[in-house]
Structures are given as structure tokens and as C-alpha cells.
Design a protein around this motif. Structure first.
Motif, PDB file in Angstrom:
ATOM      1  N   GLY A  92       5.817  41.668  94.052  1.00  0.00           N
ATOM      2  CA  GLY A  92       5.456  42.291  92.784  1.00  0.00           C
ATOM      3  C   GLY A  92       4.695  41.401  91.832  1.00  0.00           C
ATOM      4  O   GLY A  92       4.434  41.785  90.690  1.00  0.00           O
ATOM      5  N   LYS A  93       4.288  40.206  92.289  1.00  0.00           N
ATOM      6  CA  LYS A  93       3.538  39.288  91.426  1.00  0.00           C
ATOM      7  C   LYS A  93       2.100  39.743  91.253  1.00  0.00           C
ATOM      8  O   LYS A  93       1.502  39.585  90.176  1.00  0.00           O
ATOM      9  N   LEU A  94       1.531  40.307  92.302  1.00  0.00           N
ATOM     10  CA  LEU A  94       0.154  40.799  92.254  1.00  0.00           C
ATOM     11  C   LEU A  94       0.093  42.047  93.129  1.00  0.00           C
ATOM     12  O   LEU A  94      -0.151  41.963  94.333  1.00  0.00           O
ATOM     13  N   THR A  95       0.360  43.177  92.529  1.00  0.00           N
ATOM     14  CA  THR A  95       0.521  44.418  93.292  1.00  0.00           C
ATOM     15  C   THR A  95      -0.826  45.062  93.599  1.00  0.00           C
ATOM     16  O   THR A  95      -1.656  45.269  92.705  1.00  0.00           O
ATOM     17  N   ALA A  96      -1.041  45.345  94.872  1.00  0.00           N
ATOM     18  CA  ALA A  96      -2.297  45.956  95.307  1.00  0.00           C
ATOM     19  C   ALA A  96      -2.277  47.465  95.082  1.00  0.00           C
ATOM     20  O   ALA A  96      -1.215  48.098  95.094  1.00  0.00           O
ATOM     21  N   PHE A  97      -3.461  48.022  94.876  1.00  0.00           N
ATOM     22  CA  PHE A  97      -3.651  49.463  94.899  1.00  0.00           C
ATOM     23  C   PHE A  97      -3.930  49.868  96.342  1.00  0.00           C
ATOM     24  O   PHE A  97      -4.417  49.064  97.135  1.00  0.00           O
ATOM     25  N   ARG A  98      -3.639  51.109  96.661  1.00  0.00           N
ATOM     26  CA  ARG A  98      -3.886  51.577  98.021  1.00  0.00           C
ATOM     27  C   ARG A  98      -4.539  52.943  97.995  1.00  0.00           C
ATOM     28  O   ARG A  98      -4.125  53.815  97.212  1.00  0.00           O
ATOM     29  N   GLU A  99      -5.559  53.117  98.838  1.00  0.00           N
ATOM     30  CA  GLU A  99      -6.212  54.412  98.925  1.00  0.00           C
ATOM     31  C   GLU A  99      -5.300  55.364  99.688  1.00  0.00           C
ATOM     32  O   GLU A  99      -4.741  54.990 100.735  1.00  0.00           O
ATOM     33  N   PRO A 100      -5.151  56.584  99.201  1.00  0.00           N
ATOM     34  CA  PRO A 100      -4.174  57.523  99.780  1.00  0.00           C
ATOM     35  C   PRO A 100      -4.384  57.810 101.263  1.00  0.00           C
ATOM     36  O   PRO A 100      -3.439  57.776 102.046  1.00  0.00           O
ATOM     37  N   MET A 101      -5.616  58.036 101.693  1.00  0.00           N
ATOM     38  CA  MET A 101      -5.840  58.467 103.067  1.00  0.00           C
ATOM     39  C   MET A 101      -5.789  57.316 104.068  1.00  0.00           C
ATOM     40  O   MET A 101      -5.176  57.417 105.122  1.00  0.00           O
ATOM     41  N   SER A 102      -6.422  56.216 103.729  1.00  0.00           N
ATOM     42  CA  SER A 102      -6.527  55.121 104.685  1.00  0.00           C
ATOM     43  C   SER A 102      -5.490  54.025 104.471  1.00  0.00           C
ATOM     44  O   SER A 102      -5.320  53.159 105.316  1.00  0.00           O
ATOM     45  N   ASN A 103      -4.791  54.066 103.318  1.00  0.00           N
ATOM     46  CA  ASN A 103      -3.837  53.004 102.939  1.00  0.00           C
ATOM     47  C   ASN A 103      -4.534  51.663 102.779  1.00  0.00           C
ATOM     48  O   ASN A 103      -3.910  50.611 102.882  1.00  0.00           O
ATOM     49  N   TYR A 104      -5.847  51.698 102.552  1.00  0.00           N
ATOM     50  CA  TYR A 104      -6.609  50.455 102.348  1.00  0.00           C
ATOM     51  C   TYR A 104      -6.152  49.776 101.060  1.00  0.00           C
ATOM     52  O   TYR A 104      -6.022  50.401 100.012  1.00  0.00           O
ATOM     53  N   ARG A 105      -5.883  48.482 101.144  1.00  0.00           N
ATOM     54  CA  ARG A 105      -5.369  47.700 100.029  1.00  0.00           C
ATOM     55  C   ARG A 105      -6.531  47.084  99.243  1.00  0.00           C
ATOM     56  O   ARG A 105      -7.415  46.462  99.818  1.00  0.00           O
ATOM     57  N   TYR A 106      -6.511  47.241  97.934  1.00  0.00           N
ATOM     58  CA  TYR A 106      -7.520  46.594  97.094  1.00  0.00           C
ATOM     59  C   TYR A 106      -6.896  46.204  95.751  1.00  0.00           C
ATOM     60  O   TYR A 106      -5.796  46.640  95.390  1.00  0.00           O
ATOM     61  N   TYR A 107      -7.601  45.352  95.031  1.00  0.00           N
ATOM     62  CA  TYR A 107      -7.127  44.862  93.737  1.00  0.00           C
ATOM     63  C   TYR A 107      -8.210  45.120  92.695  1.00  0.00           C
ATOM     64  O   TYR A 107      -9.382  45.259  93.034  1.00  0.00           O
ATOM     65  N   LYS A 108      -7.806  45.147  91.445  1.00  0.00           N
ATOM     66  CA  LYS A 108      -8.765  45.263  90.357  1.00  0.00           C
ATOM     67  C   LYS A 108      -8.990  43.891  89.738  1.00  0.00           C
ATOM     68  O   LYS A 108      -8.059  43.100  89.592  1.00  0.00           O
ATOM     69  N   ARG A 109     -10.245  43.641  89.410  1.00  0.00           N
ATOM     70  CA  ARG A 109     -10.615  42.322  88.890  1.00  0.00           C
ATOM     71  C   ARG A 109      -9.771  41.927  87.674  1.00  0.00           C
ATOM     72  O   ARG A 109      -9.392  40.757  87.516  1.00  0.00           O
ATOM     73  N   SER A 110      -9.452  42.900  86.849  1.00  0.00           N
ATOM     74  CA  SER A 110      -8.682  42.608  85.631  1.00  0.00           C
ATOM     75  C   SER A 110      -7.287  42.077  85.931  1.00  0.00           C
ATOM     76  O   SER A 110      -6.686  41.392  85.103  1.00  0.00           O
ATOM     77  N   GLN A 111      -6.763  42.367  87.140  1.00  0.00           N
ATOM     78  CA  GLN A 111      -5.438  41.875  87.506  1.00  0.00           C
ATOM     79  C   GLN A 111      -5.399  40.351  87.633  1.00  0.00           C
ATOM     80  O   GLN A 111      -4.340  39.741  87.542  1.00  0.00           O
ATOM     81  N   LEU A 112      -6.557  39.747  87.853  1.00  0.00           N
ATOM     82  CA  LEU A 112      -6.602  38.313  88.125  1.00  0.00           C
ATOM     83  C   LEU A 112      -6.737  37.468  86.865  1.00  0.00           C
ATOM     84  O   LEU A 112      -6.738  36.240  86.941  1.00  0.00           O
ATOM     85  N   ASP A 113      -6.827  38.120  85.707  1.00  0.00           N
ATOM     86  CA  ASP A 113      -7.035  37.372  84.468  1.00  0.00           C
ATOM     87  C   ASP A 113      -5.872  36.449  84.122  1.00  0.00           C
ATOM     88  O   ASP A 113      -6.011  35.535  83.312  1.00  0.00           O
ATOM     89  N   ILE A 114      -4.718  36.676  84.744  1.00  0.00           N
ATOM     90  CA  ILE A 114      -3.545  35.841  84.452  1.00  0.00           C
ATOM     91  C   ILE A 114      -3.623  34.485  85.144  1.00  0.00           C
ATOM     92  O   ILE A 114      -2.860  33.576  84.827  1.00  0.00           O
ATOM     93  N   PHE A 115      -4.566  34.332  86.081  1.00  0.00           N
ATOM     94  CA  PHE A 115      -4.629  33.109  86.874  1.00  0.00           C
ATOM     95  C   PHE A 115      -5.616  32.113  86.279  1.00  0.00           C
ATOM     96  O   PHE A 115      -6.726  32.470  85.893  1.00  0.00           O
TER      97      PHE A 115
END
Length: 415
Positions: A30-53
Motif C-alpha cells: 500500500g505504499k505505492l498503489t497501482a491502478f489497473r485497467e478493468p479488462m486487461s488488469n494492466y498495472r499503471y501509475y500516475k505521475r502525481s503519485q511519485l511526488d512524495i519521493f
């Protein structure tokens, strides 16, 4: 429309300097939670999530690479020289190319046309002796092709490597006895044949009198190259020299495609016009639907399935397929053939591959550097090259190393 907020697992790992396994672990925790596309379950992140690093916060803070000036005239012998990307970088760092070997006739013609004063030894390295340069060369460099070794019944020393191009690299080092040798290769060499190929290369250099500094993968985007290219660097220091080589310090400033093709930090004018290849009509029709920064997942579902065929059901990102680069990101690694499937790098605004000069800009070749041969041969030369600015950064580290060696030798003489 610019799709620049979505990052793949590979993108995040690269930006943060972490392994993909670490990013997955953070997702599960839960430190950096990925988004997933419903059909393919492809994992991706949003650039704004990385601002904490901190790694991302510092991305626009420039760390200056060492800029050592040569204390002497240091000489370089380059093998597998290609179109000269590494050689230009070495030259810009203040090193002198004494001779360059290249088997490809078009690449050799490119070297001669741009540097008539360079001694270009065209031909198969297996037929060339370098013994006349013994003890006259400070540096041997070379991007030897990665080849499999046949281990059956062999201890695998220097003589057992015969028949491979790495043997020719090592033979040249043994014949010329430079203070330092630099081999460069694709990142995949690390894991080639379960890592045995790289271990064998290190053992062979050790056998002929060179201690190997820990090999390192250098990411071109941290060395003023607007391209996500990675090269494994293998450094051998002659054993009578008790000085370590230090890899070039990375910059935290990431240059994007706009810096390559438009007037800006890298070039003082927009990219000049030049020839280029075109997409087949069927591919062009598909890529017309892809926005800047997007790729095959931005296509309508039915077209995704038709274009990807079996690959659609295999999972994974495959972000290089049907990819249109945006102005505000670095290019993906250039290939030798810009229109081939699975490695499309489409222009941001026009539905076409990058032209020859655009290719050269992304590899940070100077605009005045001309390429010989037909357009296909020019693309191949550029796609195979070490980015010039990465070569310069490595060259500056070599100069710093040789300056220290030179200083120590003077102290011994005066002692």
C-alpha cells in the motif's frame, strides 16, 4: 491530447532507481498503489503519485559531471567503432583517437567523411594485428557484440574464447597494453546465458592482466541524452596501476524529445530536414489513432486485438508497440529500423517514424555529422551507436582517471 500522466511499472522503477520487484512489493504493502485497467488488469501509475519521493523532487536539480581537462595527450584505440558516437564523445572529452576499426563499409565511410584525419582501419578485426601500437595507447574502447560461448569441456580462459569477438577485444588489449580498457554492451549482457557470459569476460580480462571494476549499467537519460537507452559498461584497469576508475556522476535533469528536435539546451536550432522512411498504409491508419505519449492501449479495443493479435492475450505492458512519443518525454530506445513492428517510435505530431536527422539528434550527434550509405544504412548506424553525450561523460571519467595515473607517475619519477 497529451497522455503523459500514466507510467508503466518499468517507468516507475527507472525513475526511482528501484527494481520492479521493489515497486511490486510497495504496491502490495500500500505504499505505492497501482491502478489497473478493468479488462486487461494492466498495472499503471500516475505521475502525481511519485511526488512524495525525493528522487522525483530532485529530478530537475542538475548535478555537474566532472569536467577534467587532459593533463597529457591521451590516446584511444576504438574497436567496433560504428558511426562514431563513442569516438565523438571521447574527442569532446579531450581524448585523441589514434585508430578506429570498423567492418561495416558504410560506417567506415561515415568515419572517414567526417574525420579525414582519423586512421580508420576498415575490415574484419580478426585479420588485423595491433602489435605495432604496443605501449603507445592509453585507452582501448569497444562495443563488442554479445556472443554466446560454448562451455563444453572447457575451463574457459583466454584461448578458449577464440572465435568470439570478445576474444578479439581481449587480444587487442593484450597486444597494446593500455592503462585502461572500456567495453560497452547492451544491458542484457548482465543476464546473458545466466550471467556466465559476463563472468567469463571478467575472468579473461583478469587472466591477461586487468582487474575489472564492477560493471555498471549507465542510463543515457542521466547524461544529457533525451532517450531511455541503457548500456552496460565493463572497465578493466591494468594491474600495475593502483588507481580506481570512477563512473561518471549522473545528472538529475532529464531532457525530453523537445530538447532534441527543437532549439533549446542541446541544439541552437530546430532539427534540419532530412530523408526518412514511412509507415505502411495499414500501420499508419492505426497510429493515426494514438495520441502523443500513448501506445496500443489507447486504441479502440477491437483495433487493439487486431493489431496485437496473440500478444494481446499475453499480458504485460509492451509499451513500445504502436507508440507515439510526446514532446515532453524522452524517446524510447531507438532501433536500427524505425518502422519495424513492436518498436514503433512515432513522431509526436506527424504519423511517421523519425527522420535520419531526428534519429541523430536523439542520439546527440552534432548536426554537421553526416552519415554515408542509403537511408536504411544510416538508420542502422545511428540506431547502433553509443549516444555522443554518454560517450563524452565516460570520456571525462577516463580523463580524470588518466590524470591521476599521470600525477602518480610524476611523483615516482621525482621521488
Amino acid at each position: 491530447m497529451v497522455i503523459d500522466d500514466r507510467l508503466s511499472l518499468d517507468d516507475v522503477a527507472e525513475l526511482l532507481g528501484k527494481s520492479k520487484e521493489t515497486i511490486r512489493r510497495w504496491d502490495n504493502a500500500g505504499k505505492l498503489t497501482a491502478f489497473r485497467e478493468p479488462m486487461s488488469n494492466y498495472r499503471y501509475y500516475k505521475r502525481s503519485q511519485l511526488d512524495i519521493f525525493d528522487e522525483v523532487k530532485a529530478m530537475n536539480i542538475h548535478t555537474t559531471n566532472q569536467d577534467s581537462k587532459p593533463a597529457n595527450e591521451y590516446s584511444v584505440l576504438e574497436l567496433f567503432a560504428g558511426a562514431g558516437g563513442l569516438a565523438i564523445g571521447m574527442e569532446q572529452a579531450g581524448l585523441k583517437c589514434v585508430a578506429l576499426n570498423e567492418i561495416d563499409k558504410y560506417a567506415a565511410a561515415t568515419l572517414r567523411a567526417n574525420r579525414p584525419n582519423w586512421n580508420v582501419l576498415e575490415g574484419d578485426i580478426r585479420n588485423i594485428s595491433f602489435k605495432e601500437l604496443a605501449n603507445q595507447i592509453d585507452v582501448v574502447t569497444g562495443g563488442f557484440p554479445c556472443q554466446a560461448f560454448s562451455y563444453a569441456g572447457k575451463r574457459f580462459g583466454f584461448q578458449d574464447a577464440r572465435g568470439t569477438l570478445f576474444y578479439e577485444f581481449a587480444r587487442t588489449v593484450q597486444e597494446t597494453q593500455p592503462k585502461i580498457c572500456i567495453g560497452e554492451n547492451v544491458k542484457g549482457l548482465q543476464n546473458h546465458d545466466g550471467g556466465r557470459t559476463l563472468k567469463t569476460m571478467i575472468a579473461i580480462l583478469d587472466e591477461i592482466g586487468y582487474r575489472v571494476i564492477d560493471p555498471k549499467v549507465l542510463k543515457a537519460i542521466y547524461y544529457n541524452v533525451p532517450q531511455k537507452r541503457e548500456r552496460l559498461i565493463l572497465v578493466g584497469v591494468r594491474k600495475d596501476i593502483d588507481i580506481d576508475f570512477n563512473y561518471p556522476a549522473p545528472s538529475k535533469e532529464i531532457l525530453n524529445l523537445s530538447e532534441a528536435l527543437k532549439k533549446g539546451k542541446l541544439f541552437d536550432c530546430d532539427v534540419p530536414d532530412s530523408p526518412g522512411t514511412k509507415y505502411p498504409a495499414s500501420k499508419r491508419k492505426v497510429l493515426e489513432l494514438v495520441p502523443p505519449g500513448g501506445y496500443w492501449r489507447n486504441l479502440p479495443l477491437d483495433i487493439q486485438k487486431e493489431y496485437m493479435q496473440k500478444s494481446f492475450f499475453l499480458g504485460g505492458g509492451k509499451t513500445g508497440m504502436a507508440r507515439r512519443i510526446s514532446w515532453d518525454e524522452p524517446s524510447l530506445t531507438l532501433t536500427c529500423s524505425p518502422a519495424q513492428k513492436q518498436t514503433e517510435r512515432c513522431h509526436p505530431d506527424e504519423t511517421r517514424p523519425f527522420t535520419v536527422r531526428e534519429y541523430a539528434r536523439i542520439q546527440t550527434f552534432p548536426d554537421e555529422w553526416k552519415f554515408a550509405g542509403p537511408v536504411s544504412a544510416q538508420y542502422k548506424q545511428i540506431g547502433n551507436a553509443v549516444p555522443v553525450n554518454l560517450g563524452k561523460a565516460i570520456g571525462q571519467s577516463i580523463v580524470a582517471f588518466l590524470n591521476e595515473v599521470n600525477c602518480n607517475e610524476k611523483k615516482k619519477i621525482n621521488a
